[in-house]
Scaffold this active site. Structure first.
Site, short mmCIF file in Angstrom:
data_model
loop_
_atom_site.label_atom_id
_atom_site.label_comp_id
_atom_site.label_asym_id
_atom_site.label_seq_id
_atom_site.Cartn_x
_atom_site.Cartn_y
_atom_site.Cartn_z
N SER A 249 0.91 -1.19 0.07
CA SER A 249 0.10 -0.11 0.09
C SER A 249 0.89 1.26 -0.08
CB SER A 249 -0.89 -0.06 1.24
OG SER A 249 -0.07 0.35 2.32
N LYS A 250 0.30 2.40 0.08
CA LYS A 250 0.95 3.86 -0.01
C LYS A 250 1.87 3.78 0.95
CE LYS A 250 -2.10 6.32 -3.01
NZ LYS A 250 -3.30 6.97 -2.95
#
Ligand code: GLU
Length: 483
Positions: A249-250
């Site tokens: 994820s980010k």
């Protein structure tokens, strides 16, 4: 056997993300390896979530990675991609076919009824499936003017087995599955339905997609079965995890493919990195595209998730960067130099020579631009690091700088060898270690004590720039206030 047909089917809700890019790459490689066909199909039926910018972002990412597609209606004589938003009439006709054959039905359950049934099922420890209240209702039982969805009649007993090329056989008890919704109450077909219709009509032989879609596959199988269609081969690719073993994820850095372009990674390095997230070929780490096309096969796609390793990506990118031809590298770097606010450099031999001195130690194009900052400014604009300036550009080094300035100024041929000879000869005359002379020269022309080799740096800077920088440094060494 006919050649495989594969598709990458992104939904344009954002950018092309890393997981999608890996799926696209595996599909593309399999098609290229087998002489098959690779289709790009934009799944843009969800008008609320899809945007034209996201479509462009996906196409941009695909092009950047060099994943070309073969087929589709195209515009301006181009090839594809297919857009599901242009195929609503096809889906509608297919929904009608299932309705006419009694394989699908209108379901009038309200969201309150669904929620209540769900709560009851959970309380009783039962699978939370949607009640099949309307499955066998006849048109005279349909409420007037009430919204409805359309569901396919899925089997209620037995099991659905997904025979997966990566996961093996995965069994789903049918008692745990609802009748899949194929059309929303607003009349828009759902992903599971449009996907199956298209995969069938486009003769897709292998459906490769992320593991996160595995739970959709039994629903899709119910739709294939309702039509009486042959199933494609499914292959669900393991997820990509961050180094903390959580889903990528980010938090782990950029998840958009083009974000890596922004950071100065090379598409070939990215391809090489992505392919190793889930696929292996012995111990080999670096592959040319041709090698990938020759070696790739689903039999070496593992079940274990791929783990994102930023250091490895840096290492790979550095390897690819070093292999780039200097002129090619110069062309890639020039716009990045300008984008950083430096004067836009010409893409010429001078720039090629400068980037050549930087490429060995750089991990990304951006890193190279940063390391070479001293090259991109004029002598008058060079910024001297305060600490190095007071430590090195001082009275004690003035003589070295002056003599070297004179002798370098007298050189007819500005080559690395000639420059080196001048500096070596001087340090020998003075019975000094080379570094005692080289270091002031370095600070003088670069502004700091870090740079590629001083002789190659001077050669790449050019005689005029080097002499003007030496003049500035001499003035500074004489008088620290001279700037
Ligand atoms: N549109 C789906 C997605 O973006 C495609 C899944 C599939 O490949 O079937 O996840």
């Amino acid at each position: 056997m006919t050649a495989p047909r594969l598709r990458f089917a992104p939904s344009p809700t954002g950018y092309l993300h890393i997981g999608g890019a890996r799926t696209a790459l595996f599909c593309w490689l399999m098609a290229r390896r087998t002489g098959g066909t690779f289709i790009l199909r934009v799944e843009d039926t969800d008008t609320e979530r899809n945007t034209p910018e996201a479509v462009q972002a996906i196409l941009e990412g695909m092009r950047w990675l060099g994943l070309d597609w073969d087929e589709g209606p195209g515009a301006d004589g181009g090839v594809g991609p297919y857009f599901q938003s242009q195929r609503f009439d096809i889906y509608e006709a297919h929904v009608q076919r299932l309705l006419d054959q009694g394989k699908a039905y209108r379901c009038y359950l309200t969201s309150e009824e669904l929620a209540a049934a769900r709560a009851l099922a959970i309380a009783a420890g039962q699978p939370a499936t949607a009640p099949r209240t309307w499955r066998d209702a006849t048109p005279d039982q349909w409420p007037a003017d009430a919204p409805y969805v359309i569901r396919v009649k899925a089997p209620m007993e037995g099991v659905t087995v997904v025979d997966d090329l990566v996961r093996g056989e995965v069994t789903f008890p049918n008692s745990e599955l609802s009748d899949p919704v194929i059309v929303r109450s607003n009349g828009v077909p759902l992903y599971n339905f449009a996907c199956v219709v298209d995969d069938h009509l486009m003769h897709i032989s292998h459906v490769l997609r992320g593991d996160d879609h595995l739970s959709n596959t039994p629903k899709q199988i119910a739709i294939y079965d309702a039509f009486g269609w042959v199933l494609p081969q499914f292959a669900h690719l393991p997820l990509i995890l961050g180094q903390d073993k959580k889903r990528l994820s980010k938090r782990h850095g950029a998840t958009s493919v083009m974000g890596y372009d922004d950071m100065g990674y090379l598409p070939d390095a990215m391809i090489n990195f992505l392919v190793r997230l889930g696929w292996s070929h012995g111990d080999q780490e670096i592959f040319t595209r041709d090698e990938l096309v020759r070696f790739f096969g689903l039999n070496h796609v593992g079940k274990a998730p791929g783990v994102w390793n930023a250091e490895k990506l840096d290492w790979l990118n550095g390897q690819y960067l070093q292999q780039l031809d200097d002129a090619d590298l110069a062309a890639r770097v020039a716009p990045r130099i300008a984008a950083k606010g430096y004067p836009a450099p010409a893409v010429d031999d001078v720039l090629a020579r400068r980037v050549a001195t930087l490429k060995e130690r750089s991990t990304t194009l951006e890193d190279l631009v940063t390391r070479g900052a001293f090259y991109w400014v004029d002598a008058d604009d060079l910024v001297y690091d305060d600490k190095q300036r007071s430590k090195v550009l001082k009275e004690a080094n003035l003589g070295h700088l002056q003599v070297c300035r004179l002798r370098l100024g007298a050189l007819d041929e500005w080559s690395q060898e000639a420059i080196e000879e001048v500096v070596r000869a001087y340090s020998e005359e003075q019975e000094l270690k080379l570094g005692k002379v080289a270091q002031p020269l370095r600070v003088a022309v670069v502004g700091t004590n870090v740079s590629p080799g001083i002789f190659e740096t001077l050669a790449a800077l050019g005689q005029d720039q080097s002499l003007r920088r030496l003049d500035r440094a001499i003035a500074l060494a004489r008088d620290p206030e001279a700037l």
